[in-house]
Design an enzyme around this catalytic site. Structure first.
Site, PDB file in Angstrom:
ATOM      1  N   CYS A  86       0.804  -1.222   0.000  1.00  0.00           N
ATOM      2  CA  CYS A  86       0.000   0.000   0.000  1.00  0.00           C
ATOM      3  C   CYS A  86       0.836   1.271   0.000  1.00  0.00           C
ATOM      4  CB  CYS A  86      -0.952  -0.003   1.199  1.00  0.00           C
ATOM      5  SG  CYS A  86      -2.212  -1.297   1.134  1.00  0.00           S
ATOM      6  N   ALA A  87       2.086   1.186   0.426  1.00  0.00           N
ATOM      7  CA  ALA A  87       2.957   2.364   0.443  1.00  0.00           C
ATOM      8  C   ALA A  87       3.590   2.630  -0.913  1.00  0.00           C
ATOM      9  CB  ALA A  87       4.057   2.195   1.493  1.00  0.00           C
TER      10      ALA A  87
END
Length: 388
Positions: free
Chosen positions: A179-180
């Protein structure tokens, strides 16, 4: 600057930047005869997003999940409220709903990843380049971020002919950021652009989270993933000393020790299986504020100097935890909630979807783009509004 004049040392400079131990913090200002030279400042020139054609409402997905898992999981009804509480109205997927109710081998899912991932890559990249007034032939470096499939050759190579990339384009595929990835990818792209002023760097984040659906995993983590994740892509064009929406001022990260089990992949003979072994909202509520304060302090900033936090909306409870943890106005993360409701959590591209909305509304003077990812890591990029 014509692209052919920057090529001889472009690759060498970019590789040096990638392996710079300063972790992408801005290097010392160059001088000539003791006189400081103008700094190469990376600018976000354009951003665009893309989603696949198949759409399912959250209610439809909940019903399908109950049909497939309900009788096989005694605890299913206890977990099922996550669909209602996720803050999601609908999601996009690369295949129609019926396809996901059938067992698909890792090989079959990988073929879909290659075909549909390339299609979304091209769509997002083409739109971003068009908005920047550029074409694929103008691109000197491509940073591809994806953690939901394996492609060798990687996606940018598969899209090269359709986008008309030059034969000497630098390719930087990045895997494992989860997700980063959108935020860290923007950081990498900015540092690569600054390594060779005048170059054009294209960032593309593509995630097909729906391909990680596992019918054999009778776990809470698998059901939570079914309630949250969707498919999508985002692209951004980064150049130095050019007109753009914002200056990419600084990038920084914070990785907490002993947190490998919070988020990631469990890989077996059937492919990827999601790991959620701790409550991310509770962790964020307890640990986010000191991490953000430390990051900003290293930049000579404080939370009060940030006009807008632009956040990856991992889920409704995570958005609430960010607001509470950073003492933000309740409901202030409105773009985050809107993206989550319309698209779900698409992993890496999601923060860029939120950033696209923030840009459309008008960025304030100082913004902090941020996302959590496997590690467990907080990735941030500080954006300063570009002068009109």
């Amino acid at each position: 600057m014509a692209s052919e004049t920057i090529r001889p040392s472009f690759r060498r400079d970019c590789v040096a930047t990638l392996f710079d131990v300063t972790k992408f913090r801005r290097p010392a200002r160059a001088t000539f005869g003791g006189i400081p030279l103008p700094k190469a400042e990376a600018r976000l020139c354009a951003i665009a997003t893309a989603v696949p054609e198949h759409i399912a409402t959250q209610t439809e997905i909940a019903e399908r999940t109950r049909r497939v898992f309900g009788l096989r999981m005694p605890e299913f009804e206890r977990i099922a409220p996550v669909f209602e509480n996720a803050g999601i109205a609908q999601r996009h997927a690369v295949r129609p709903g019926d396809w996901y109710e059938q067992e698909q081998s890792w090989s079959e899912r990988t073929q879909v990843y290659l075909t549909e991932g390339t299609r979304l890559f091209v769509s997002a990249a083409r739109d971003a380049l068009k908005r920047a007034g550029l074409s694929g032939a103008d691109v000197d470096c491509v940073v591809t971020v994806s953690s939901t499939g394996i492609a060798t050759p990687s996606l940018e190579c598969r899209a090269a002919a359709e986008l008309n990339f030059r034969a000497d384009v630098l390719r930087v595929p990045v895997f494992g950021l989860g997700c980063a990835g959108g935020v860290t990818g923007l950081s990498i792209a900015a540092r690569l652009a600054e390594a060779r002023p005048g170059s054009t760097v294209l960032l593309v984040a593509v995630e097909l989270c729906s391909l990680a659906i596992r019918l054999d995993k009778l776990t809470k983590a698998n059901i939570v993933a079914l309630a949250l994740f969707g498919d999508g892509a985002a692209a951004a064009v980064i150049r130095t000393n050019a007109h753009g929406h914002a200056r990419i001022a600084t990038a920084d990260e914070h990785t907490w020790p002993d947190t490998l089990d919070i988020m990631g992949w469990d890989i077996d003979q059937q492919g990827f299986g999601v790991i959620f072994d701790r409550s991310i909202p509770e962790f964020a509520l307890e640990h986010l504020r000191p991490a953000v304060d430390g990051i900003l302090q290293r930049q000579g900033l404080s939370r009060s100097s940030v006009d807008r936090f632009v956040c990856h909306p991992g889920g409704a409870k995570i958005v609430e935890a960010i607001e509470t943890g950073l003492s933000l106005k309740v409901g202030g993360l409105d773009h985050e909630r809107a993206v989550l409701a319309r698209y779900g959590n698409m992993s890496a591209p999601t923060a860029l979807f939120v950033l696209e909305r923030a840009i459309a509304e008008g960025l304030p003077q100082q913004s902090l783009l941020m996302a959590f990812g496997p590690g467990f890591t907080l990735s941030t990029v500080t954006l300063t509004r570009a002068a009109a």
